[in-house]
Design an enzyme around this catalytic site. Structure first.
Site, PDB file in Angstrom:
ATOM      1  N   ASP A 286       0.916  -1.106   0.109  1.00 21.39           N
ATOM      2  CA  ASP A 286       0.144  -0.096  -0.056  1.00 21.39           C
ATOM      3  C   ASP A 286       0.780   1.262  -0.061  1.00 21.39           C
ATOM      4  O   ASP A 286       2.084   1.252   0.528  1.00 21.39           O
ATOM      5  CB  ASP A 286      -0.978   0.114   1.183  1.00 21.39           C
ATOM      6  CG  ASP A 286      -2.097   0.804   0.989  1.00 21.39           C
ATOM      7  OD1 ASP A 286      -2.239   1.753  -0.002  1.00 21.39           O
ATOM      8  OD2 ASP A 286      -3.160   0.702   1.628  1.00 21.39           O
ATOM      9  N   CYS A 287       0.413   2.509  -0.513  1.00 21.23           N
ATOM     10  CA  CYS A 287       1.068   3.571  -0.830  1.00 21.23           C
ATOM     11  C   CYS A 287       1.817   3.982   0.456  1.00 21.23           C
ATOM     12  O   CYS A 287       1.081   4.557   1.334  1.00 21.23           O
ATOM     13  CB  CYS A 287       0.489   4.497  -1.639  1.00 21.23           C
ATOM     14  SG  CYS A 287       0.119   4.104  -3.146  1.00 21.23           S
TER      15      CYS A 287
END
Length: 747
Positions: A286-287
């Site tokens: 996930d970012c």
């Protein structure tokens, strides 16, 4: 004079030794372009007669360390000398191609769950990937290879909506692992296509694993569920998408599990995902999640250590910046070049299987034209999906459907004329968004007197004492009041700009301004009051329900939401959505938000009486269940059983019904779920029609998870209950059908 040193070999650029003056520069440039193109066309990895794996191996063999490490970021740069174009992996397709201009906006994920219709959702996902393919071709033609222009979609979100306060729960398919698995598998199959060689696009299941808020804590939170809860609740949908749908991407969540950040967890990413389930795609963080390994979770002391831990655990792609440190990690001996090659190969296999290194004409998906983008067919599909997702929660005295020739009608409320309530999060852009006001206006007679006033602002703290809008209800035959919450209140921490809790909710009530407005309308109305509710999560209605005559739950219904709501309100379509999540009476019925124990949560373990049970949804006719039977009353391990039930539409109007089959243990371990959905089917019944419905259950459908997290054959007595809602007294009090049951003994 200019001197160039060039030489030739089979898989490298053409190189010669030549001398020239400035007048020959043009010819040098021309020669360079021609020679480069010739060389690229002769690279082994462009040879379509060779298997993808061999082509990828040949490509990686020619790359330098710096070139390899640069490809681990989601914004992957081009490598011109090898013919590798720039590619950005980050794209979204939660309920339509998102953040990339014009596209059909389908209902939000939670609404897809409410359809209980996997085949329909597969059509939706196929339409999304059709539009994505067409948009990808156009993007390339204008040189756009950047963010949100690719074909690697980071969807769907198959986390379990364990707590209705979670703002991102709207992205999921609800609280049940079985329903989530079925809808999720269908969505992935639709996105990825059915070609034997190429993917139309690739799906990515997120957020792995044990992730569902609180948003404010996600960068440092540690979830430690029991082994039973891990394997009974949090992992099944991911396992199904890997084993049944061959999902090509898995996104690692921000949080830690059992003290280890997910993106450095060999237990989750290697032992379970790869070795136990056989996952063969790519893993993306996930970012910013890799930064959390050492900044949020304090698992590493440096960025290089964090990069190494993630790569060793199995993360192929970094949305963020930590993998900028891979070369340093290599220099420090924290990782090896062999590991870099192994992780990089998965990334390039995806790009090759999408057809990025083949001739345009080789990939049939490249023939999909721009005419599919927001086409009439896709708009109709969005409308159908919204229709099937709408849940009728209350309909006193058959208030609905309304007569299209009603003499006067009042449409009011903060979201009656709002397109924001249609969108949810991760959305595209459409010139065809239809509000509830527009849908109703189009549906009623041209002779009907229709009045509209906003009445109240969505999140207004104080009502205007000069507001005459409530009094209009005294002058009309019926009032449609559109209320709800929106993506500004619930959602991801970076998007919910009106939230005081980073996108989550402290309680489940509507904003107080809307509650007060509903009360005023109720006090002033003459005709029936129909409440239309837009939301992505359960709303506490105990204060509101007695004040209205009908409640229509439209969720965040997408671009055709207004038309779909009008179709239901005026009886062109009977409501057929069913709740994919329990609606509690209030927040006091919920366990602590940050507890990942399933005790007291969802229909499986909740002992308190909810406002609206899982699976519940009324229609304009009644359903009756009869003649439940099973092919055997006793079941041995490795046996299967056929179960049947007759379902009758006792009314005159055609309807669609969702037949649900629940397994109930009777004298087994007391920690097991009280109910477990094991099968469901959406059927269509004409007025008075009866159909015999059959489900085939395998022995695996009767397996239970024990306290060690292991699937077990637990002998004893069980019931299978057929119904159109969670089989409970509360469901029947609300108008659900009387359930019927059969007994099964496991031996």
């Amino acid at each position: 004079m200019y001197e160039l040193g060039l030489y030739y070999r089979t898989t490298s650029p053409i190189i010669l030794f030549i001398k020239m003056n400035k007048k020959s520069l043009f010819f040098l440039i021309l020669f360079s372009v021609i020679s480069q193109g010739y060389a690229q066309n002769n690279f082994e990895w462009f040879d379509e007669t060779i298997a993808f794996e061999e082509r990828v191996d040949a490509l990686i063999k020619e790359m330098t360390i710096a070139e390899k490490c640069g490809q681990f970021l989601s914004a992957s740069p081009k490598i011109e000398r090898l013919g590798i174009p720039e590619y950005n992996w980050w794209n979204e397709a939660l309920h339509g191609v998102a953040r990339n201009g014009k596209a059909t906006i389908f209902p939000q994920g939670i609404a897809m769950g409410a359809t209980f219709n996997p085949s329909l959702i597969k059509q939706v996902a196929s339409a999304i990937s059709d539009e994505g393919r067409a948009k990808f071709q156009v993007s390339k033609s204008i040189g756009n290879r950047g963010l949100y222009a690719g074909l690697t979609y980071w969807s769907p979100n198959i986390n379990i909506f364990r707590d209705p306060r979670w703002g991102r729960g709207q992205e999921t398919y609800g609280e049940d692992p079985f329903l989530t698995s079925k809808i999720g598998v269908a969505f992935v199959e639709g996105l990825q296509g059915d070609n034997h060689k190429y993917f139309k696009s690739t799906a990515c299941a997120k957020h792995f694993a044990v992730h569902s808020g609180p948003e404010a804590l996600r960068h440092s939170f540690n979830a430690s569920p029991s082994k039973l809860d891990l394997n009974e609740t949090y992992l099944p949908a991911f396992e199904a998408l890997v084993k049944e749908a061959n999902v090509q991407g898995i996104m690692g969540a921000y949080n830690a599990v059992y003290g280890e950040p997910v993106n450095s967890s060999k237990f989750l990413l290697d032992d379970i995902l790869k070795k136990e389930w056989g996952f063969n795609g790519y893993i993306v963080s996930d970012c910013g999640a890799l930064g959390d390994i050492y900044q949020g979770h304090k698992r590493a002391k440096t960025a290089e250590e964090a990069a190494a831990l993630a790569l060793l655990a199995g993360v192929n792609l970094n949305c963020g910046w930590i993998y900028n440190n891979l070369t340093k990690a290599l220099d420090q001996g924290l990782i090896t070049e062999e590991l870099i090659d192994e992780r990089l190969k998965k990334l390039f296999l995806i790009r090759f299987k999408l057809g990025f290194f083949d001739k345009e004409e080789s990939n049939p998906y490249n023939l999909i034209g721009t005419e599919v983008i927001n086409s009439k067919k896709n708009k109709e599909l969005a409308r159908t999906t919204a229709q099937q997702s709408i849940v009728l929660l209350k309909n006193d005295n058959n208030t609905l459907p309304l007569d299209k020739n009603i003499k006067s009608l009042y449409v009011t409320g903060p979201f009656a004329a709002s397109t924001d309530i249609l969108l949810a999060n991760y959305y595209g852009m459409s010139p065809n968004m239809v509000t509830v006001l527009e849908g109703v206006s189009e549906k009623i007679s041209l002779g009907t007197s229709l009045e509209y006033r906003l009445g109240v602002l969505p999140f207004q703290k104080n009502l205007n004492p000069l507001n005459w809008a409530p009094k209009v209800a005294k002058t009309t035959d019926a009032t449609i009041l559109v209320v709800g919450i929106s993506n500004e209140i619930e959602g991801e921490e970076v998007d919910a700009i009106a939230s005081e809790n980073k996108g989550d909710r402290k309680d489940l009530r509507l904003p107080q301004s809307q509650i007060e407005y509903i009360k005023e309308i109720s006090e002033n109305k003459v005709g029936p009051l129909i409440l239309v509710l837009g939301t992505g999560s359960p709303v506490s209605l105990e204060e509101i329900e007695p004040l209205v005559d009908a409640i229509v739950l439209m969720w965040y219904p997408g671009e055709q939401g207004g038309n779909a709501v009008a179709d239901v309100l005026f009886g062109d379509v009977a409501p057929s959505g069913h709740l994919p999540i329990t609606f509690p009476k209030n927040v006091a019925q919920l366990p602590p938000f940050d507890s990942y124990s399933m005790t007291g949560r969802t229909y499986k373990y909740m002992t308190k009486e909810p406002m609206y049970p899982f699976g519940f949804g009324l229609s304009y006719a009644k359903t009756k269940f009869n003649n439940a039977s099973a092919s055997t009353a006793t079941l041995k391990r490795k046996q299967s059983v056929h179960i049947t039930v007759d379902v009758k539409n006792t009314g005159a109007m055609k309807l669609q019904e969702v037949v649900q089959a629940y397994l109930v243990p009777l004298d087994i371990a007391d920690y097991l779920p009280m109910y477990s959905l094991k099968a469901f089917k959406r059927i269509e019944l004409n007025g008075g029609e009866t159909k015999k419905i059959q489900f085939n259950l395998s022995a695996d459908d009767f397996m239970q998870i024990n306290q060690e997290g292991v699937k077990s054959w637990m002998k004893g007595n069980y019931k299978i209950i057929f119904s159109n809602a969670l089989p409970s007294k509360r469901s029947q009090d609300l108008g659900a059908a009387i359930p019927v049951e059969i007994s099964i003994k496991l031996k």
